[in-house]
Design a protein around this motif. Structure first.
Motif, PDB file in Angstrom:
ATOM      1  N   GLU A 142      16.149  58.974 -57.498  1.00 56.95           N
ATOM      2  CA  GLU A 142      15.111  59.712 -57.732  1.00 56.95           C
ATOM      3  C   GLU A 142      15.648  61.382 -57.665  1.00 56.95           C
ATOM      4  O   GLU A 142      16.142  61.595 -56.379  1.00 56.95           O
ATOM      5  N   SER A 146      12.280  65.205 -61.433  1.00 58.46           N
ATOM      6  CA  SER A 146      12.005  64.756 -62.072  1.00 58.46           C
ATOM      7  C   SER A 146       9.983  64.497 -61.569  1.00 58.46           C
ATOM      8  O   SER A 146       9.444  63.871 -61.885  1.00 58.46           O
ATOM      9  N   GLN A 156      19.479  57.106 -62.894  1.00 63.62           N
ATOM     10  CA  GLN A 156      19.515  57.037 -62.079  1.00 63.62           C
ATOM     11  C   GLN A 156      20.621  56.699 -61.005  1.00 63.62           C
ATOM     12  O   GLN A 156      20.202  54.980 -61.839  1.00 63.62           O
TER      13      GLN A 156
END
Length: 593
Positions: free
Chosen positions: A356, A360, A352
């Motif tokens: 995010e 994901s 990262q």
């Protein structure tokens, strides 16, 4: 036969003695061996119907003339000559010869010359000569045959209300079959197959005492509803216009089997799609059947299919305009959350750098997410006439105002169809405006919108317009749909909500600003709300079943097509993700396909 039909028919075929004629599907594709071909998978060819006395009164019947004899309930053909008729049934039994009688006369209309169609207003001929005056339709050819409509047994059984004498070629049995008034008679074997119907039919040899649908919306009062007493079901997946219907867009039914045996179930063909299932029930009791689709939907919208079962099960499904990428494809959509904090220390994930990525979110990786922009569309007018401005948020295109459209399936409801005196009404597709005068529900819905753009409140089936599938169009305008739970997560992700919070329940992101403040960014009413996203959420209140209208200007709740609700409140920063009952009354905000 009407002159207008014949003249129109004549314009559709080529001229000349050896031309071919096609009626029905694919009119330009004609079997090379047929002078006249009739193609259909939903209708048959209807012969002239008459009694034995009326048949015998035909003057000089042509050799090969066909009729359906209502006295003997059989198709008959003259295998003799016009002067010495010899009528035989399709089973080969000789019937009495014809005698002289009434002659059909011309009505004065001139024959159509130099054409394969001849018409005098009473008789029609196709081929090389004027028609025999004894025939309504006379096909003359020495090189071509006559091809009746060809269809499978399932398609034959789907013919609505067949008439005695209706004939088809069954491609399942490879035999000509005709309806003798009580069943379909096979010309090869003489066997008669009774039509489906009576009791809880299985469409086969199995005996079923009742059918139920595992999913579906309740009966409403709208004119588009199924008849009273008909079971409702739902298509399990939203289909996409122009894309072959996937097997997962199925229909799930449960049969209470009392006698084992075969079953055949099918629906009519609507918008290019048919659902069907066939097999054998090997045990009694409740047995699940899955109907899978075939075909490609041609138009977006909400549709209703009807089964061949008795009683029928009417099934609602939805088609949207375009498909969408899966959540796993959004690898460059960051939420700004770059790590977690524990005991005052921030721990970064090595993968990262700017936050995010939505890809994901494992819950949504296999879910379609519409985020392809507005395509230059700045506003949309729905069927109610309301103009909805649009807003682009992280690629998604949302309407900026709540829906006010009345569900078409439930369009005959009035403001008092649901009051606090209703006895446990459940989700009946009710909808209406928040009542600011009589909030205890005794007066039902209010006649007018209580505040600009807050829209109507809907029970879930009303919001979905009786469809049940994720990303269904529901009550949204054409090209738009009721957003899914994952599409709401995508919106929240873009406002700074962590993936852990996105998948959580209760109030999420209700803490510090570094975890996102979607409630503040999405709402546009009340102290401290910034509406930085442009979503323009209004505090429209809700209806608690079956009594209260409550919290107008304090709270707003929006349906998803998965039933899971998004709730925002004037006293909280975050967004609540929760599953209320379908009989509550909440708002609807539409998302572009």
């Amino acid at each position: 036969m009407k002159i207008n039909f014949i003249l129109t028919f004549a314009l559709l075929i080529s001229m000349g003695a050896n031309a071919q004629v096609k009626v029905g599907n694919n009119p330009t594709s004609i079997n090379a061996s047929a002078a006249l071909e009739i193609e259909s998978t939903t209708k048959g060819f209807l012969l002239p119907r008459m009694t034995s006395i009326e048949r015998s009164a035909i003057s000089s019947p042509a050799t090969g003339l066909l009729i359906f004899n209502t006295t003997t309930s059989s198709i008959e053909v003259n295998v003799g000559s016009p002067t010495t008729p010899n009528w035989q049934a399709t089973s080969g039994t000789s019937l009495p010869s014809g005698t002289s009688g009434q002659t059909l006369r011309h009505n004065g209309t001139t024959w159509v010359s130099n054409s394969t169609i001849f018409n005098d207003g009473t008789n029609v001929g196709i081929g090389t000569a004027s028609p025999n005056t004894a025939a309504i339709l006379d096909i003359s050819s020495t090189t071509k045959g006559f091809a009746p409509p060809r269809m499978t047994t399932i398609q034959r059984n789907a013919i609505a209300s067949p008439f005695a004498g209706l004939s088809i070629y069954n491609t399942t049995t490879n035999c000509i079959e005709y309806f003798n008034g009580t069943g379909w008679k096979n010309s090869c074997t003489g066997a008669i197959t009774a039509p489906t119907g009576g009791g809880a039919s299985s469409g086969g040899t199995a005996v079923v005492s009742s059918w139920t649908s595992t999913v579906g919306c309740s009966v409403g009062a709208g004119t588009n509803n199924s008849p009273a007493g008909v079971i409702r079901g739902g298509v399990n997946e939203t289909m996409v216009q122009g894309v072959a219907a996937p097997a997962t867009a199925s229909i799930t039914l449960v049969a209470n089997v009392t006698t084992v045996g075969t079953y055949t179930i099918f629906t009519n063909t609507i918008n290019g799609v048919t659902f069907s299932a066939a097999g054998t029930f090997g045990a009694t009791g409740n047995q699940t059947v899955t109907l899978t689709p075939s075909g490609t939907p041609t138009l977006a919208g909400n549709y209703m299919w009807a089964t061949n079962l008795t009683p029928s099960i009417n099934v609602y499904g939805s088609v949207i305009t375009t498909s969408a990428p899966l959540g796993s494809s959004y690898t460059a959509h960051f939420n700004g959350i770059i790590g977690t904090t524990h005991s005052g220390t921030t721990y970064l994930n090595s993968s990262q750098t700017t936050g995010e990525t939505f890809s994901s979110n494992t819950t949504c990786q296999s879910k379609p997410i519409s985020a392809q922009g507005c395509g230059g569309v700045s506003s949309v007018i729905d069927e109610s006439g309301r103009v909805h401005p649009t807003v682009r948020i992280n690629g998604q295109c949302w309407l900026q105002t709540n829906s006010i459209k009345i569900p078409s399936v439930y369009e005959n409801y009035t403001t008092t169809s649901w009051t606090n005196t209703s006895t446990s009404p459940g989700d009946q597709g009710y909808s209406g405006y928040y009542n600011t005068t009589t909030t205890n529900g005794t007066a039902g819905w209010q006649a007018a919108e209580p505040a600009a753009n807050v829209g109507r409140l809907y029970q879930w089936c009303g919001a979905m317009d009786a469809t049940i599938s994720e990303r269904s169009r529901g009550i949204c305008p054409a090209g738009w749909h009721v957003p899914s739970d994952c599409e709401w997560m995508y919106l929240e992700h873009g406002q700074g909500m962590s993936i852990a919070n996105q998948n959580g329940g209760s109030w999420r992101a209700n803490g510090a600003d570094n975890q996102g403040t979607p409630g503040y960014k999405l709402l546009s009413a009340g102290s401290g709300f910034t509406n930085a996203s442009g979503f323009s959420g209004l505090l429209a209140g809700y209806r608690y079943p079956p009594i209260l209208f409550t919290e107008l200007s304090m709270r707003s709740m929006w349906w998803s097509s998965n039933v899971i609700v998004r709730e925002m409140y004037s006293g909280y920063r975050g967004v609540l993700r929760i599953n209320y009952g379908k009989d509550w009354g909440f708002s609807v905000r539409c998302l572009k396909d």
